[in-house]
Design a protein around this motif. Structure first.
Motif, PDB file in Angstrom:
ATOM      1  N   PRO A  72      -9.387   4.965  -3.850  1.00  0.00           N
ATOM      2  CA  PRO A  72      -9.096   4.754  -2.428  1.00  0.00           C
ATOM      3  C   PRO A  72     -10.228   4.036  -1.712  1.00  0.00           C
ATOM      4  O   PRO A  72     -11.397   4.280  -1.972  1.00  0.00           O
TER       5      PRO A  72
ATOM      6  N   LEU B  93      -1.438  11.819  -1.527  1.00  0.00           N
ATOM      7  CA  LEU B  93      -2.653  11.417  -2.250  1.00  0.00           C
ATOM      8  C   LEU B  93      -2.657  11.941  -3.684  1.00  0.00           C
ATOM      9  O   LEU B  93      -3.151  11.267  -4.592  1.00  0.00           O
TER      10      LEU B  93
ATOM     11  N   ALA C 250      -4.019   4.527   0.218  1.00  0.00           N
ATOM     12  CA  ALA C 250      -4.610   5.840  -0.056  1.00  0.00           C
ATOM     13  C   ALA C 250      -5.786   6.126   0.865  1.00  0.00           C
ATOM     14  O   ALA C 250      -5.940   7.246   1.369  1.00  0.00           O
TER      15      ALA C 250
END
Length: 125
Positions: free
Chosen positions: A61, A45, A99
């Motif tokens: 995300p 991430l 993500a």
């Protein structure tokens, strides 16, 4: 550039899926697995915004609909299944979608670690 980024990202995702699917012989080893899975998710991430920038993709995300009331181990299984589905997707997957799923897997791993630990905070039951 797209192929290079895709190969790097999916290589990392496969490593996360391996940690997720691993089995442990003891609770201490299992706790280490959850910890390693959460750390691997955080590392990926951390790198995704720059990779989105390189590809010209928007960053932000997406949030999968996970039920926080489910046990952490169940949430790990669900997030693993969704990530595996993205891995097998016939079309390229936007990194922001990936993500969100990686974030959900990391959160589930932390939840599983907390739920399987033998310690508790003072004053909590």
């Amino acid at each position: 550039m797209t192929c290079v980024v895709s190969d790097v990202v999916w290589h990392d995702v496969v490593h996360l899926l391996r940690w997720s699917a691993a089995t442990a012989a003891s609770a201490g080893v299992d706790a280490g697995r959850w910890w390693r899975l959460a750390a691997g998710c955080a590392e990926l991430l951390r790198r995704l915004p720059a990779l989105c920038d390189e590809l010209g993709e928007p960053w932000g995300p997406t949030a999968p609909a996970d039920d926080p009331e489910l046990p952490g181990t169940t949430r790990v299984e669900l997030a693993t299944g969704r990530l595996l589905g993205l891995l097998h997707a016939p079309a390229p997957v936007p990194l922001r979608l990936l993500a969100g799923e990686v974030d959900a897997l990391g959160a589930a791993a932390i939840s599983a670690l907390a739920q399987t630990s033998s310690w508790s905070l003072p004053g909590m039951r």
